[in-house]
Design a protein around this motif. Structure first.
Motif, PDB file in Angstrom:
ATOM      1  N   THR A   1      -7.649  -0.943  -1.682  1.00  0.00           N
ATOM      2  CA  THR A   1      -8.302  -0.257  -0.569  1.00  0.00           C
ATOM      3  C   THR A   1      -9.777  -0.623  -0.432  1.00  0.00           C
ATOM      4  OG1 THR A   1      -8.703   1.652  -2.013  1.00  0.00           O
ATOM      5  CG2 THR A   1      -6.730   1.707  -0.639  1.00  0.00           C
ATOM      6  N   TYR A   2     -10.272  -1.511  -1.260  1.00  0.00           N
ATOM      7  CA  TYR A   2     -11.648  -1.970  -1.104  1.00  0.00           C
ATOM      8  C   TYR A   2     -11.661  -3.350  -0.450  1.00  0.00           C
ATOM      9  CZ  TYR A   2     -10.443  -4.234  -5.584  1.00  0.00           C
ATOM     10  OH  TYR A   2      -9.824  -4.940  -6.595  1.00  0.00           O
ATOM     11  N   GLY A   3     -12.838  -3.778  -0.022  1.00  0.00           N
ATOM     12  CA  GLY A   3     -13.020  -5.115   0.515  1.00  0.00           C
ATOM     13  C   GLY A   3     -13.782  -5.974  -0.477  1.00  0.00           C
ATOM     14  N   ALA A   4     -13.661  -7.285  -0.340  1.00  0.00           N
ATOM     15  CA  ALA A   4     -14.337  -8.210  -1.243  1.00  0.00           C
ATOM     16  C   ALA A   4     -14.580  -9.527  -0.521  1.00  0.00           C
ATOM     17  CB  ALA A   4     -13.500  -8.430  -2.509  1.00  0.00           C
ATOM     18  N   ASP A   5     -15.229 -10.459  -1.210  1.00  0.00           N
ATOM     19  CA  ASP A   5     -15.560 -11.745  -0.601  1.00  0.00           C
ATOM     20  C   ASP A   5     -14.349 -12.623  -0.349  1.00  0.00           C
ATOM     21  OD1 ASP A   5     -18.258 -11.477  -0.158  1.00  0.00           O
ATOM     22  OD2 ASP A   5     -18.869 -12.406  -2.045  1.00  0.00           O
TER      23      ASP A   5
ATOM     24  N   TYR B   1       0.810  -1.219   0.000  1.00  0.00           N
ATOM     25  CA  TYR B   1       0.000   0.000   0.000  1.00  0.00           C
ATOM     26  C   TYR B   1       0.845   1.272   0.000  1.00  0.00           C
ATOM     27  CZ  TYR B   1      -4.060  -2.919   0.865  1.00  0.00           C
ATOM     28  OH  TYR B   1      -5.059  -3.856   0.751  1.00  0.00           O
ATOM     29  N   ALA B   2       2.127   1.114  -0.292  1.00  0.00           N
ATOM     30  CA  ALA B   2       3.030   2.264  -0.233  1.00  0.00           C
ATOM     31  C   ALA B   2       2.684   3.330  -1.266  1.00  0.00           C
ATOM     32  CB  ALA B   2       4.476   1.795  -0.411  1.00  0.00           C
ATOM     33  N   ASP B   3       2.064   2.954  -2.373  1.00  0.00           N
ATOM     34  CA  ASP B   3       1.771   3.924  -3.434  1.00  0.00           C
ATOM     35  C   ASP B   3       0.474   4.696  -3.202  1.00  0.00           C
ATOM     36  OD1 ASP B   3       4.081   3.237  -4.767  1.00  0.00           O
ATOM     37  OD2 ASP B   3       3.103   1.768  -6.066  1.00  0.00           O
ATOM     38  N   PHE B   4      -0.277   4.337  -2.182  1.00  0.00           N
ATOM     39  CA  PHE B   4      -1.524   5.054  -1.905  1.00  0.00           C
ATOM     40  C   PHE B   4      -1.233   6.261  -1.012  1.00  0.00           C
ATOM     41  CE2 PHE B   4      -3.212   0.799  -2.848  1.00  0.00           C
ATOM     42  CZ  PHE B   4      -4.257   1.125  -3.704  1.00  0.00           C
ATOM     43  N   ASP B   5      -1.651   7.445  -1.461  1.00  0.00           N
ATOM     44  CA  ASP B   5      -1.477   8.641  -0.640  1.00  0.00           C
ATOM     45  C   ASP B   5      -2.286   8.559   0.648  1.00  0.00           C
ATOM     46  OD1 ASP B   5       0.210   9.758  -2.516  1.00  0.00           O
ATOM     47  OD2 ASP B   5      -1.404  10.813  -3.557  1.00  0.00           O
ATOM     48  N   ASN B   6      -3.423   7.899   0.576  1.00  0.00           N
ATOM     49  CA  ASN B   6      -4.308   7.774   1.734  1.00  0.00           C
ATOM     50  C   ASN B   6      -4.726   6.308   1.847  1.00  0.00           C
ATOM     51  OD1 ASN B   6      -6.070   8.189   3.821  1.00  0.00           O
ATOM     52  ND2 ASN B   6      -7.561   9.361   2.642  1.00  0.00           N
ATOM     53  N   PRO B   7      -3.886   5.466   2.449  1.00  0.00           N
ATOM     54  CA  PRO B   7      -4.133   4.027   2.385  1.00  0.00           C
ATOM     55  C   PRO B   7      -5.312   3.525   3.203  1.00  0.00           C
ATOM     56  CG  PRO B   7      -2.239   4.492   3.783  1.00  0.00           C
ATOM     57  CD  PRO B   7      -2.636   5.791   3.156  1.00  0.00           C
ATOM     58  N   TRP B   8      -5.648   4.198   4.308  1.00  0.00           N
ATOM     59  CA  TRP B   8      -6.730   3.720   5.177  1.00  0.00           C
ATOM     60  C   TRP B   8      -7.767   4.829   5.323  1.00  0.00           C
ATOM     61  CZ3 TRP B   8      -4.095  -0.245   4.282  1.00  0.00           C
ATOM     62  CH2 TRP B   8      -2.727  -0.336   4.544  1.00  0.00           C
TER      63      TRP B   8
END
Length: 420
Positions: A363-367, A254-261
């Motif tokens: 950053t999304y959730g899934a099954d 997740y290092a490339d996400f500016d806003n990971p959470w």
């Protein structure tokens, strides 16, 4: 046999599936149609419905009173390869339900699939998220079975579950109580990943904040306690914590996400009359949870932040807010990059000219989280871009569906043969 030989069949399958308006817990007609299609295509079929009391024990569903599970079947088709009991079982998973479509902002009828003039792009609600992928999984399994069905041992399950958008009702039920008379060794969830392998998905926590102020006439608003002022203080504290967590809670994928959470306050309702100081407020919030972090731990951080605001404010100290979970929660999930199912997808991608095969986090959730929790290694891989999901004029580049099918065929062979 090549997957692209099924192109016309896949187009017809997808068009018909998309015409079912599977919003508002109305999956059953589509699932009955799908079950009959599985039978026509030579699959052995299975069906199950979730039990609301059973799901009430699951952390994803904190408010059992809101669960509706009756008349919402999940269905699956199974193909056996060689000696099925001598080899592994691979699940290819998708879901039937879709989010609502606001027709006023669409340029075409959402539940009438529409092709562009070249026949290269298809637009409809659910075309990306994720009815096309269910068809891709079905015809990939058929292609694999016709091409090398006697040369490897094992099973392929093509599964279409209900209620994914409501926390994964069908998948959670299948993970808690196996609906098949055999074990499952791995799964591929065909959500839209832009043809990249996703091995980590974020969790999320849903909480409802309720504040109480004191009403007053607008002409004497200083006599009241404006709940909006209190909410703004809390919101800014939450945003500060979001930024802090983005720097402190780290994960290599997740290092490339500016806003990971990310934190999102999606619903705010306040006040009762334009000329009255707002004395009540309800806000519904979504908080991101990192893989490797528990939902409980993330919740505790935001609860402490809220308590800091309350402790600094005499009014809130005397009139403490409530801050409770509601609706659904998504636990984070992660599969080891060395798992055979991940390596099978990567090898298949390379065989079809895909050079960017490094596993990703999303950053999304899934099954996938339900199967990972049940000890079933799972990778998320499918056609389409997440930016199109839940959007007006949801559109899929059809070539992506064909490439996804080709990759899945080779991934099935690699996984069942043990060559991954």
């Amino acid at each position: 046999m090549q997957f692209r030989a099924f192109d016309d069949d896949l187009r017809r399958f997808t068009e018909e599936f998309l015409r079912f308006e599977t919003t508002d817990r109305n999956e059953k007609p589509a699932q009955e149609w799908l079950e009959s299609r599985f039978e026509e295509l030579g699959f052995e079929t299975f069906r199950w419905e979730a039990d609301a009391d059973r799901l009430a024990e699951h952390p994803s569903f904190p408010d059992a009173s809101e669960l509706v599970t009756a008349e919402r079947p999940s269905v699956a088709g199974v193909l056996e390869f060689g000696d099925p009991d001598a080899g592994p079982t691979l699940v290819l998973n998708g879901h039937a339900d879709v989010v609502p479509a606001d027709e006023g902002v669409w340029t075409s009828e959402p539940f009438e699939p529409t092709w562009d003039e070249e026949g290269e792009e298809l637009t409809a609600r659910g075309v990306v998220d994720m009815k096309t992928a269910v068809g891709v999984c079905a015809f990939a399994a058929l292609t694999a079975h016709e091409t090398f069905g006697d040369g490897v041992d094992g099973r392929v399950v093509v599964e279409c579950v209900a209620g994914e958008e409501e926390g994964g009702i069908g998948a959670a039920a299948a993970a808690l109580d196996n609906p098949y008379p055999f074990e499952r060794d791995a799964a591929i969830v065909a959500e839209p990943t832009d043809l990249s392998p996703v091995v980590a998905t974020e969790g999320c926590l849903m909480k409802r904040l309720e504040l109480t102020g004191r009403s007053a006439h607008a002409a004497r608003r200083w006599e009241g306690v404006d709940v909006l002022d209190k909410f703004e203080t809390i919101r800014h504290r939450f945003l500060d914590l979001e930024s802090e967590r983005g720097e402190r809670v780290t994960h290599p994928l997740y290092a490339d996400f500016d806003n990971p959470w990310p934190l999102t306050i999606g619903v705010v309702e306040a006040g009762s009359w334009a000329s009255t100081v707002a004395a009540s407020l309800t806000a519904e919030c979504r908080f991101g949870v990192a893989p490797g972090e528990s939902v409980d731990d993330a919740e505790a951080e935001y609860e402490r932040a809220l308590q800091e605001v309350v402790d600094d404010d005499p009014w809130l100290s005397e009139h403490p807010p409530t801050f409770d979970r509601f609706t659904i929660q998504f636990e984070p999930a992660e599969t080891d990059v060395d798992e055979p199912v991940v390596e099978a997808v990567q090898a298949a991608m390379r065989a079809h000219g895909r050079t960017e095969t490094d596993p990703l986090g999303e950053t999304y959730g899934a099954d996938n989280r339900h199967y990972v929790a049940a000890g079933i290694p799972t990778v998320v891989f499918g056609p389409g871009r997440i930016e199109q999901a839940h959007f007006p004029d949801e559109t899929l580049v059809w070539e992506d569906a064909l490439v996804a099918g080709e990759v899945l065929v080779d991934a099935v062979e690699a996984f069942l043969s043990g060559d991954a």
